[in-house]
Design a protein around this motif. Structure first.
Motif, PDB file in Angstrom:
ATOM      1  N   ASP A 182       0.760  -1.188  -0.036  1.00 33.42           N
ATOM      2  CA  ASP A 182       0.150   0.032   0.247  1.00 33.42           C
ATOM      3  C   ASP A 182       0.942   1.227  -0.073  1.00 33.42           C
ATOM      4  OD1 ASP A 182      -2.475   1.210   0.050  1.00 33.42           O
ATOM      5  OD2 ASP A 182      -2.323   1.829   2.130  1.00 33.42           O
ATOM      6  N   ARG A 225      -5.019   3.334   7.718  1.00 36.97           N
ATOM      7  CA  ARG A 225      -3.792   4.120   7.072  1.00 36.97           C
ATOM      8  C   ARG A 225      -3.282   5.262   7.565  1.00 36.97           C
ATOM      9  NH1 ARG A 225      -6.875   5.900   1.442  1.00 36.97           N
ATOM     10  NH2 ARG A 225      -8.105   7.217   2.472  1.00 36.97           N
ATOM     11  N   ARG A 268       0.798   1.460  10.434  1.00 35.72           N
ATOM     12  CA  ARG A 268      -0.409   1.414   9.562  1.00 35.72           C
ATOM     13  C   ARG A 268      -0.730   0.056   9.394  1.00 35.72           C
ATOM     14  NH1 ARG A 268      -0.038   3.337   4.071  1.00 35.72           N
ATOM     15  NH2 ARG A 268       1.795   2.209   3.965  1.00 35.72           N
ATOM     16  N   THR A 280      -2.069  -3.735   8.153  1.00 32.33           N
ATOM     17  CA  THR A 280      -2.140  -4.444   6.910  1.00 32.33           C
ATOM     18  C   THR A 280      -3.921  -4.901   7.127  1.00 32.33           C
ATOM     19  OG1 THR A 280      -0.086  -5.165   6.874  1.00 32.33           O
ATOM     20  CG2 THR A 280      -1.907  -6.769   5.988  1.00 32.33           C
ATOM     21  N   ARG A 291       0.824  -3.562   4.965  1.00 34.72           N
ATOM     22  CA  ARG A 291       1.496  -2.195   5.387  1.00 34.72           C
ATOM     23  C   ARG A 291       2.330  -2.738   6.551  1.00 34.72           C
ATOM     24  NH1 ARG A 291      -4.731  -0.080   5.753  1.00 34.72           N
ATOM     25  NH2 ARG A 291      -4.770   1.196   3.667  1.00 34.72           N
TER      26      ARG A 291
END
Length: 364
Positions: free
Chosen positions: A95, A312, A317, A319, A359
């Motif tokens: 991401d 996010r 952050r 996943t 992430r």
């Protein structure tokens, strides 16, 4: 005494046309000559005429309104035409950094609602939203059903017998969950494939001896499908490479998941990975681990499901499996409009794809 409301008859007399012409100008303006259209619209403006939705509904046997019903929220634009993605694949991709994306902390229901509103607006419809609260939920959904041309309902939030009763009069679309033995239209995402891909990613990241799976409410279709996907990923691994599993429920609640995470951290019995059936629970676990100084992802990997914006911006952050929540809402209204246009076609099953966003909570 209040002033008498202007009627379509007043507009027709003022413009020197028939009431049928006034109706065509308001509903299908492209079918009326420009000079006539301008004259009628000038009369509408001069008289302050507001078309009556109820009167239009009586004439056309339609209200121009579609409904969306959710369970209690607290317990849980210019745009092109909606085109469903039926690719059927689950990409696992890195991401982009949080700085590359914008957005507010929208939750699942917020996103679905926004999509439904967009698609209703694009089709010239009004969206009526109802939230079932406590013992009044049955009367709320019944009241909404009596006011709309079609109804989209989150699967599992209304008893089957009540939905069957409503469907005798108006189309019903179920959002989320697999198709069962019914004649409703269904719109959902591939929960099972998404969770299986997420679990495979976690198991392949490094050696996992123990994993905690945090599920929501087992009676909900999405939760059941996600647990099936997790179980499939586990069963597909060689016996020698299969981690020990514990399962707890945090009821899709960030606060309850925070308590679970705090208990793990305080006891010192922290698994190698925590996989949660939604992002809110995963964020609660992250909250607790951060407060107790537990290194994520160094000590434990954490992952969720949904793809809400808050994931996010968490630290690290999160996943997650990103499901197209806005498109779920758009698809539900899209299917309703197609059903209203052709009530005879076979029941629709529309399954939207998901993707795993990798992430920092599962990778350094």
């Amino acid at each position: 005494m209040s002033e008498k409301a202007t009627t379509v008859y007043d507009v027709a007399e003022h413009a020197g046309v028939s009431i049928a012409t006034v109706s065509r100008v308001l509903r299908r303006p492209d079918e009326v000559r420009e000079s006539t259209r301008e004259r009628v619209l000038a009369s509408v403006k001069a008289l302050g005429y507001v078309p009556s939705a109820s009167a239009r509904g009586l004439a056309a046997r339609r209200t121009g309104v579609v409904g969306l019903f959710f369970p209690d929220f607290d317990a849980m634009r210019e745009t092109s035409a909606f085109v469903p993605d039926r690719s059927g694949t689950v990409p696992v991709i890195p991401d982009p950094a949080a700085d590359d994306v914008t957005g507010s902390d929208l939750l699942y229901f917020d996103e679905v609602l926004r999509g439904a509103e967009i698609e209703a607006w694009r089709n010239g419809l009004v969206l009526l939203v109802g939230v079932g609260r406590g013992v009044d939920s049955r009367s709320i959904v019944s009241d909404i059903a009596g006011r709309v041309d079609g109804l989209a309902v989150l699967a599992g939030s209304v008893p089957d017998e009540m939905l069957e009763h409503i469907a005798r009069r108006i189309p019903v679309v179920l959002i989320a969950g697999p198709r069962r033995d019914d004649d409703f239209d269904h719109v959902s995402v591939d929960n099972r494939a998404g969770m299986r891909a997420l679990a495979d990613h976690v198991f392949d990241t490094r050696d996992i001896d123990g994993v905690l799976y945090v599920r929501g409410v087992g009676s909900t279709p999405d939760d059941a499908e996600r647990f099936e996907g997790f179980s499939e990923a586990l069963a597909a691994r060689p016996a020698s490479d299969r981690p020990g599993v514990s399962v707890v429920s945090a009821e899709f609640s960030r606060e309850r998941a925070r308590v679970i995470g705090s208990s793990l951290a305080s006891s010192g019995h922290i698994p190698d990975a925590v996989i949660c059936a939604n992002d809110q629970m995963a964020l609660g676990v992250l909250d607790a681990f951060r407060d107790h100084g537990v290194d994520v992802p160094g000590r434990v990997l954490v992952a969720g499901f949904d793809g809400i914006d808050a994931g996010r911006h968490s630290d690290p952050r999160l996943t997650t499996v990103q499901q197209p929540m806005e498109d779920l809402g758009r698809a539900a209204v899209h299917v309703l409009t197609e059903r209203l246009a052709d009530p005879s076609h076979a029941p629709v099953t529309l399954r939207l794809p998901v993707r795993v966003l990798v992430r920092e909570s599962t990778t350094a």
